[in-house]
Design a protein around this motif. Structure first.
Motif, PDB file in Angstrom:
ATOM      1  N   ASN A 122      54.086  64.816  16.658  1.00 25.78           N
ATOM      2  CA  ASN A 122      55.444  64.268  16.756  1.00 25.78           C
ATOM      3  C   ASN A 122      55.582  62.888  16.120  1.00 25.78           C
ATOM      4  O   ASN A 122      56.379  62.064  16.581  1.00 25.78           O
ATOM      5  CB  ASN A 122      55.897  64.217  18.226  1.00 25.78           C
ATOM      6  N   VAL A 123      54.844  62.645  15.069  1.00 24.89           N
ATOM      7  CA  VAL A 123      54.919  61.375  14.343  1.00 24.89           C
ATOM      8  C   VAL A 123      55.910  61.512  13.188  1.00 24.89           C
ATOM      9  O   VAL A 123      55.975  62.548  12.527  1.00 24.89           O
ATOM     10  CB  VAL A 123      53.532  60.960  13.830  1.00 24.89           C
ATOM     11  N   THR A 124      56.688  60.447  12.966  1.00 29.04           N
ATOM     12  CA  THR A 124      57.603  60.390  11.833  1.00 29.04           C
ATOM     13  C   THR A 124      57.177  59.276  10.887  1.00 29.04           C
ATOM     14  O   THR A 124      56.984  58.131  11.301  1.00 29.04           O
ATOM     15  CB  THR A 124      59.041  60.131  12.293  1.00 29.04           C
ATOM     16  N   LEU A 125      57.016  59.637   9.611  1.00 33.21           N
ATOM     17  CA  LEU A 125      56.786  58.667   8.540  1.00 33.21           C
ATOM     18  C   LEU A 125      58.031  58.686   7.669  1.00 33.21           C
ATOM     19  O   LEU A 125      58.242  59.622   6.903  1.00 33.21           O
ATOM     20  CB  LEU A 125      55.562  59.053   7.710  1.00 33.21           C
ATOM     21  N   THR A 126      58.879  57.681   7.800  1.00 37.80           N
ATOM     22  CA  THR A 126      60.145  57.714   7.075  1.00 37.80           C
ATOM     23  C   THR A 126      60.239  56.577   6.078  1.00 37.80           C
ATOM     24  O   THR A 126      60.212  55.401   6.446  1.00 37.80           O
ATOM     25  CB  THR A 126      61.371  57.702   8.015  1.00 37.80           C
ATOM     26  N   THR A 127      60.335  56.933   4.811  1.00 37.09           N
ATOM     27  CA  THR A 127      60.508  55.923   3.766  1.00 37.09           C
ATOM     28  C   THR A 127      61.954  55.483   3.623  1.00 37.09           C
ATOM     29  O   THR A 127      62.236  54.572   2.834  1.00 37.09           O
ATOM     30  CB  THR A 127      60.030  56.460   2.402  1.00 37.09           C
ATOM     31  N   THR A 128      62.853  56.103   4.358  1.00 38.14           N
ATOM     32  CA  THR A 128      64.284  55.905   4.127  1.00 38.14           C
ATOM     33  C   THR A 128      65.016  55.410   5.358  1.00 38.14           C
ATOM     34  O   THR A 128      64.761  55.865   6.474  1.00 38.14           O
ATOM     35  CB  THR A 128      64.911  57.224   3.621  1.00 38.14           C
ATOM     36  N   GLY A 129      65.928  54.475   5.135  1.00 37.95           N
ATOM     37  CA  GLY A 129      66.835  53.993   6.169  1.00 37.95           C
ATOM     38  C   GLY A 129      68.250  53.964   5.639  1.00 37.95           C
ATOM     39  O   GLY A 129      68.497  54.268   4.452  1.00 37.95           O
ATOM     40  N   GLY A 156      49.034  57.261  16.690  1.00 36.78           N
ATOM     41  CA  GLY A 156      49.167  57.941  17.967  1.00 36.78           C
ATOM     42  C   GLY A 156      50.445  58.761  18.083  1.00 36.78           C
ATOM     43  O   GLY A 156      51.390  58.621  17.289  1.00 36.78           O
ATOM     44  N   ALA A 157      50.490  59.618  19.091  1.00 38.51           N
ATOM     45  CA  ALA A 157      51.594  60.562  19.283  1.00 38.51           C
ATOM     46  C   ALA A 157      52.936  59.850  19.411  1.00 38.51           C
ATOM     47  O   ALA A 157      53.054  58.783  20.020  1.00 38.51           O
ATOM     48  CB  ALA A 157      51.336  61.404  20.531  1.00 38.51           C
ATOM     49  N   ASN A 158      53.955  60.462  18.813  1.00 38.73           N
ATOM     50  CA  ASN A 158      55.349  60.020  18.912  1.00 38.73           C
ATOM     51  C   ASN A 158      55.610  58.663  18.264  1.00 38.73           C
ATOM     52  O   ASN A 158      56.667  58.063  18.496  1.00 38.73           O
ATOM     53  CB  ASN A 158      55.818  59.986  20.372  1.00 38.73           C
ATOM     54  N   ALA A 159      54.707  58.191  17.439  1.00 42.59           N
ATOM     55  CA  ALA A 159      54.939  56.941  16.717  1.00 42.59           C
ATOM     56  C   ALA A 159      55.908  57.175  15.564  1.00 42.59           C
ATOM     57  O   ALA A 159      56.033  58.284  15.042  1.00 42.59           O
ATOM     58  CB  ALA A 159      53.631  56.367  16.203  1.00 42.59           C
ATOM     59  N   VAL A 160      56.577  56.089  15.155  1.00 45.90           N
ATOM     60  CA  VAL A 160      57.486  56.116  14.009  1.00 45.90           C
ATOM     61  C   VAL A 160      57.063  54.999  13.058  1.00 45.90           C
ATOM     62  O   VAL A 160      56.977  53.831  13.459  1.00 45.90           O
ATOM     63  CB  VAL A 160      58.946  55.918  14.446  1.00 45.90           C
ATOM     64  N   ILE A 161      56.816  55.366  11.802  1.00 42.77           N
ATOM     65  CA  ILE A 161      56.466  54.395  10.769  1.00 42.77           C
ATOM     66  C   ILE A 161      57.676  54.250   9.858  1.00 42.77           C
ATOM     67  O   ILE A 161      58.127  55.224   9.247  1.00 42.77           O
ATOM     68  CB  ILE A 161      55.237  54.845   9.957  1.00 42.77           C
ATOM     69  N   LEU A 162      58.224  53.039   9.767  1.00 43.69           N
ATOM     70  CA  LEU A 162      59.493  52.802   9.083  1.00 43.69           C
ATOM     71  C   LEU A 162      59.292  52.422   7.612  1.00 43.69           C
ATOM     72  O   LEU A 162      58.171  52.172   7.176  1.00 43.69           O
ATOM     73  CB  LEU A 162      60.266  51.723   9.835  1.00 43.69           C
ATOM     74  N   PRO A 163      60.383  52.389   6.829  1.00 43.18           N
ATOM     75  CA  PRO A 163      60.268  52.164   5.389  1.00 43.18           C
ATOM     76  C   PRO A 163      59.537  50.875   5.030  1.00 43.18           C
ATOM     77  O   PRO A 163      59.739  49.827   5.659  1.00 43.18           O
ATOM     78  CB  PRO A 163      61.734  52.095   4.934  1.00 43.18           C
ATOM     79  N   GLY A 164      58.697  50.971   3.996  1.00 47.89           N
ATOM     80  CA  GLY A 164      58.034  49.806   3.439  1.00 47.89           C
ATOM     81  C   GLY A 164      56.794  49.346   4.156  1.00 47.89           C
ATOM     82  O   GLY A 164      56.195  48.333   3.767  1.00 47.89           O
ATOM     83  N   VAL A 165      56.345  50.067   5.180  1.00 45.42           N
ATOM     84  CA  VAL A 165      55.218  49.625   6.004  1.00 45.42           C
ATOM     85  C   VAL A 165      53.890  50.009   5.359  1.00 45.42           C
ATOM     86  O   VAL A 165      53.734  51.100   4.816  1.00 45.42           O
ATOM     87  CB  VAL A 165      55.318  50.229   7.423  1.00 45.42           C
ATOM     88  N   ARG A 166      52.928  49.098   5.458  1.00 48.77           N
ATOM     89  CA  ARG A 166      51.540  49.354   5.071  1.00 48.77           C
ATOM     90  C   ARG A 166      50.671  49.122   6.294  1.00 48.77           C
ATOM     91  O   ARG A 166      50.754  48.064   6.922  1.00 48.77           O
ATOM     92  CB  ARG A 166      51.113  48.434   3.930  1.00 48.77           C
ATOM     93  N   ILE A 167      49.824  50.103   6.618  1.00 47.36           N
ATOM     94  CA  ILE A 167      48.921  49.984   7.758  1.00 47.36           C
ATOM     95  C   ILE A 167      47.505  49.879   7.219  1.00 47.36           C
ATOM     96  O   ILE A 167      47.034  50.745   6.474  1.00 47.36           O
ATOM     97  CB  ILE A 167      49.080  51.175   8.715  1.00 47.36           C
ATOM     98  N   GLY A 168      46.816  48.801   7.594  1.00 52.78           N
ATOM     99  CA  GLY A 168      45.539  48.469   7.003  1.00 52.78           C
ATOM    100  C   GLY A 168      44.386  49.331   7.487  1.00 52.78           C
ATOM    101  O   GLY A 168      44.469  50.018   8.508  1.00 52.78           O
TER     102      GLY A 168
END
Length: 213
Positions: A122-129, A156-168
């Protein structure tokens, strides 16, 4: 007899107009659904549907479909069904990827996933807003910014990654987090909006798991 005379192309269909839209998309500026409609052939909706209907024991067919859906896929991919993607063709996946059920890849622009990345259900990776003011949201006006998950990231479960994010490299995003800013390498980030809780250290080699303080 039908009239076979050439008719002027619509402004949206002209190469110059298409390039202008692509330039605005790459800059993170606003664009509309109509302006971006020429990108429709890059969507992999039929292949995604086929993948989601393919039985789990048909591993060779599933992997072959993944390689047709995504821009690139490394070795030993595993993606549980169902999943969704705006395009599919704008997502790049490294080696040893594991994705659990119900991941949404909103890849209007690039999503780049490194090696050894794990993504929970249930993770969302969204490049768009979309714009805040309603008068700017006509024709689904939006902006898009790329997402990068570096090697060994765990979402982790149910996380949302929003546009422009970089995770190291090596970082963990806790369940239910909403990540609106970059996360540095080797940390645990939790919350809404996500913040760095603590670094990942050698002490974690002794831990079973969890987000100890």
């Amino acid at each position: 007899m039908p009239d076979r005379r050439a008719t002027p192309a619509s402004p949206i269909g002209r190469p110059a107009a298409r390039q202008e839209t692509l330039d605005r998309i790459s800059e993170g500026s606003l664009y509309t659904e109509t302006e971006a409609s020429f990108q429709a052939p890059e969507r992999r909706a039929d292949l995604i549907f086929a993948y989601n209907q393919t039985p789990p024991d048909q591993s060779s067919r599933r992997e072959a479909l993944l390689r047709r859906i995504f821009a690139s896929v490394g070795e030993r991919p595993l993606l549980n069904t169902p999943f969704s993607a705006a395009f599919g063709s704008r997502t790049y996946i490294g080696d040893d990827f594991y994705g659990n059920a119900n991941i949404s890849f909103v890849d209007d622009v690039d999503i780049r996933i490194g090696d050894g990345v794990m993504i929970a259900p249930n993770v969302t990776l969204t490049t768009t807003g979309h714009p805040i003011h309603p008068s700017l949201r006509e024709d689904f006006r939006r902006f898009s910014l790329p997402i990068v998950l570096e090697d060994r990231v765990w979402i982790g479960a149910n996380a949302v990654i929003l546009p422009g994010v970089r995770i190291g490299y090596g970082s963990v995003v806790g369940a239910g987090a909403v990540v609106s800013r970059d996360i540095p390498p080797m940390v645990v980030a939790v919350g809404t909006p996500a913040r760095v809780l603590r670094p990942i250290t050698e002490a974690d080699l002794e831990e079973r798991g969890g987000l100890r303080h």
